[in-house]
Every structure is written in structure tokens, then in C-alpha cells.
Design an enzyme around this catalytic site. Structure first.
Site, PDB file in Angstrom:
ATOM      1  N   ASP A 159      28.066  47.929  32.176  1.00 40.88           N
ATOM      2  CA  ASP A 159      29.424  47.083  32.217  1.00 40.88           C
ATOM      3  C   ASP A 159      29.505  45.931  31.184  1.00 40.88           C
ATOM      4  OD1 ASP A 159      27.845  45.492  33.710  1.00 40.88           O
ATOM      5  OD2 ASP A 159      28.859  46.180  35.508  1.00 40.88           O
TER       6      ASP A 159
ATOM      7  N   ASN B  85      29.910  41.948  47.707  1.00 42.80           N
ATOM      8  CA  ASN B  85      30.747  42.585  48.465  1.00 42.80           C
ATOM      9  C   ASN B  85      30.437  44.233  48.418  1.00 42.80           C
ATOM     10  OD1 ASN B  85      31.306  43.425  45.723  1.00 42.80           O
ATOM     11  ND2 ASN B  85      33.422  42.705  45.639  1.00 42.80           N
TER      12      ASN B  85
ATOM     13  N   HIS C  40      29.573  45.613  45.423  1.00 45.02           N
ATOM     14  CA  HIS C  40      29.753  46.566  44.359  1.00 45.02           C
ATOM     15  C   HIS C  40      28.638  46.819  43.571  1.00 45.02           C
ATOM     16  CE1 HIS C  40      30.159  42.579  41.840  1.00 45.02           C
ATOM     17  NE2 HIS C  40      28.920  43.137  41.928  1.00 45.02           N
TER      18      HIS C  40
ATOM     19  N   GLU D  96      34.445  47.463  42.402  1.00 47.02           N
ATOM     20  CA  GLU D  96      34.754  46.902  43.448  1.00 47.02           C
ATOM     21  C   GLU D  96      35.028  47.543  44.718  1.00 47.02           C
ATOM     22  OE1 GLU D  96      33.847  43.959  43.191  1.00 47.02           O
ATOM     23  OE2 GLU D  96      34.651  42.851  41.366  1.00 47.02           O
TER      24      GLU D  96
HETATM   25  C1  F6R Z   1      25.825  43.506  36.345  1.00 46.77           C
HETATM   26  C2  F6R Z   1      26.575  44.531  37.695  1.00 46.77           C
HETATM   27  C3  F6R Z   1      26.801  43.932  38.794  1.00 46.77           C
HETATM   28  C4  F6R Z   1      25.461  43.030  39.375  1.00 46.77           C
HETATM   29  C5  F6R Z   1      25.870  42.272  40.719  1.00 46.77           C
HETATM   30  C6  F6R Z   1      24.723  41.444  41.134  1.00 46.77           C
HETATM   31  O1  F6R Z   1      25.687  44.467  35.247  1.00 46.77           O
HETATM   32  O2  F6R Z   1      26.554  45.654  37.294  1.00 46.77           O
HETATM   33  O3  F6R Z   1      27.064  44.782  39.673  1.00 46.77           O
HETATM   34  O4  F6R Z   1      24.453  43.708  39.629  1.00 46.77           O
HETATM   35  O5  F6R Z   1      27.164  41.765  40.492  1.00 46.77           O
HETATM   36  O6  F6R Z   1      24.783  40.375  40.271  1.00 46.77           O
HETATM   37  P1  F6R Z   1      23.581  39.205  40.353  1.00 46.77           P
HETATM   38  O7  F6R Z   1      22.204  40.274  39.971  1.00 46.77           O
HETATM   39  O8  F6R Z   1      23.688  38.332  39.288  1.00 46.77           O
HETATM   40  O9  F6R Z   1      23.408  38.782  41.843  1.00 46.77           O
END
Ligand code: F6R
Length: 249
Positions: A67, A136, A138, A143
Site C-alpha cells: 500500500d 482493527n 486490517h 479496513e
Molecule cells: C502497512 C500495512 C498495515 C500495517 C498495520 C500495522 O503496509 O499494510 O496493514 O501492517 O497497520 O502497522 P504497525 O506495524 O505499524 O503496527
């Protein structure tokens, strides 16, 4: 799903790095799916160390990031382009033409999604995908929703995600509200998936991912239907898993 519960973030990162190093060693032209955020930083550090010490070779590796924020130039230090180059790509011998990240500055996000999906397909699909998980549940920036989005698409980030990601910005107002993300089908088509999580704030999401009902309300739960997923978590992130699920670990 295979579940590995480790004693620390360090151990989690080592376990993930072993899977990635093995993949690269056995298939030097692997297509890797990469994630940003805090969670995979330890994995990237370990892989850089293996590259520097015993010459793990990335020269034929192809990578696709999950992403990117919409509206941030690649040179912006908050962009995922910048993050990936600083924390990984600039420190290994991957070829720049083999690095793919969705274009958050594209004028037409539908066209960008189509272009990105076609690129993944043209490179033969993803062999090994690393995922973090949002509080959450994701994965990528898919989401919680009423349906699973299949392919690369524009997303409005949830308030919870904006709050969580504000730690990387000086002001919460600076956190982009939109992103472009691979979809659930892109992730499910990866041949192997490694899901990483550490810390108490991920315990609920890991519980939903591993043993909740499969539902777009908890996007990571779809991974229960994937044929080759390894979930690597520390004790804090595993805290809410039922004993029966944790038992073999
Ligand atoms: C990032 C992504 C997100 C993160 C998630 C956890 O490329 O795809 O799904 O993996 O938000 O983020 P952290 O590792 O910062 O807790």
C-alpha cells in the site's frame, strides 16, 4: 494456519527472517510482498544483516508493496516509498526496476489499481507475502467493511488507523485520510503468507484473525481460508488466544 508464539519482538523477527531467507535461497527470483509500519522493521533489519554477513542475494528478487498513502510524493519522508527505501531497499542489492509500490500520486486511482494488479500478474504473482495487522484487524489497508475488496483499490482510512499512524507524523492532521491498497484477493493469491504481530494492542486483532468467524468486519480473518499462512506473534499479541489454540506452541 501455523502459529508460532515467540518470547519477544526480536525472536518474532528472527523467525520471520528465516522464512524469508529460506525462500530467497531456494528461489532467488522470488516475488516478495512487503509491508510497512513498525512490525516488519525487525524482519528487514535481520534480512539486511544476512545480506551483509553471508551475502543473501536480492539481485533477482522482485518486490510489491501492499500500500501507499494517497497524496504523498515518493520523496516525502512519510510516504511508504521513502520508508521502504530507507529501511530496506537501499541497504540490499535489489534492482530498482524490480521494486513496485502503488503510486499514491496517480491521477486516476482506479486505473492505478488495474495497472498494479496487472504488474503483479505479469511478474507471476507473489510467492511470499509479509503482513502486519491493524488494531482493527486490517491487513494492507483493507479496513473492516461489509464486503472484502478483491483487488488494488482506493481506501478511506478508519479513524482508528489514522490515530494509530499519527505516531509517525508530527500532527494527527497530517495523516493522509486515503490510501491505495492491494485487495484481499491479491493477498489471498500469494503462495505463502507470514502474518506478524507484537504487543498487547494487537491481541484482540490476532484473536479475530486466528479464531474469530471469517468476516469482512475483521479482514485478517480471511487468512483462515488460505492454504499456507504462518502467524508469528509474541506472547503479548497471543494473550487473548484460547489455550487450546496456543497449546501446540
Ligand atoms: C502497512 C500495512 C498495515 C500495517 C498495520 C500495522 O503496509 O499494510 O496493514 O501492517 O497497520 O502497522 P504497525 O506495524 O505499524 O503496527
Amino acid at each position: 494456519m501455523r502459529l508460532i508464539i515467540t518470547n519477544s519482538y526480536e525472536e518474532m523477527s528472527v523467525a520471520a527472517a528465516k522464512i524469508f531467507a529460506g525462500q530467497i535461497y531456494l528461489k532467488p527470483d522470488s516475488v516478495l510482498g512487503m509491508a510497512t509500519g513498525s512490525t516488519p522493521l525487525g524482519l528487514y533489519k535481520k534480512l539486511i544483516a544476512v545480506h551483509e554477513t553471508i551475502g543473501l542475494d536480492f539481485s533477482e528478487i522482485i518486490s510489491f508493496n501492499l500500500d501507499e498513502y494517497i497524496g504523498l510524493e515518493p520523496e516525502n519522508p512519510q510516504s511508504y516509498h521513502y520508508f521502504m527505501h530507507k529501511n530496506f531497499f537501499d541497504r540490499i542489492n535489489i534492482k530498482s526496476e524490480n521494486v513496485y509500490i502503488p503510486d499514491g500520486m496517480a491521477a486516476d486511482m482506479v486505473a492505478e489499481g488495474t495497472r498494479y494488479d496487472a504488474l503483479i500478474e505479469s511478474r507471476g504473482g507473489i510467492d511470499l507475502q509479509v503482513l502486519g495487522i491493524g488494531q482493527n484487524a486490517h491487513i494492507g489497508f483493507n479496513e473492516p467493511d461489509i464486503k472484502f475488496e478483491a483487488t488494488t483499490h482506493r481506501v478511506r482510512l478508519d479513524e482508528e488507523t489514522i490515530q494509530a499512524n499519527a505516531r509517525f507524523f508530527t500532527d494527527e492532521q497530517e495523516v493522509p485520510r486515503y490510501a491505495i491498497s492491494m485487495g484481499i484477493k491479491n493477498i489471498m493469491l500469494a503462495k505463502k503468507v507470514v502474518l506478524l504481530a507484537n504487543g498487547k494492542n494487537k491481541a484482540e486483532a490476532i484473536c479475530k484473525a486466528v479464531c474469530g468467524g471469517v468476516s469482512p468486519a475483521a479482514p485478517a480473518s480471511i487468512l483462515q481460508l488460505h492454504r499456507d499462512v504462518t502467524v508469528i506473534v509474541d506472547h503479548d499479541a497471543a494473550a487473548l488466544l484460547p489455550q487450546a489454540v496456543k497449546a501446540p506452541c
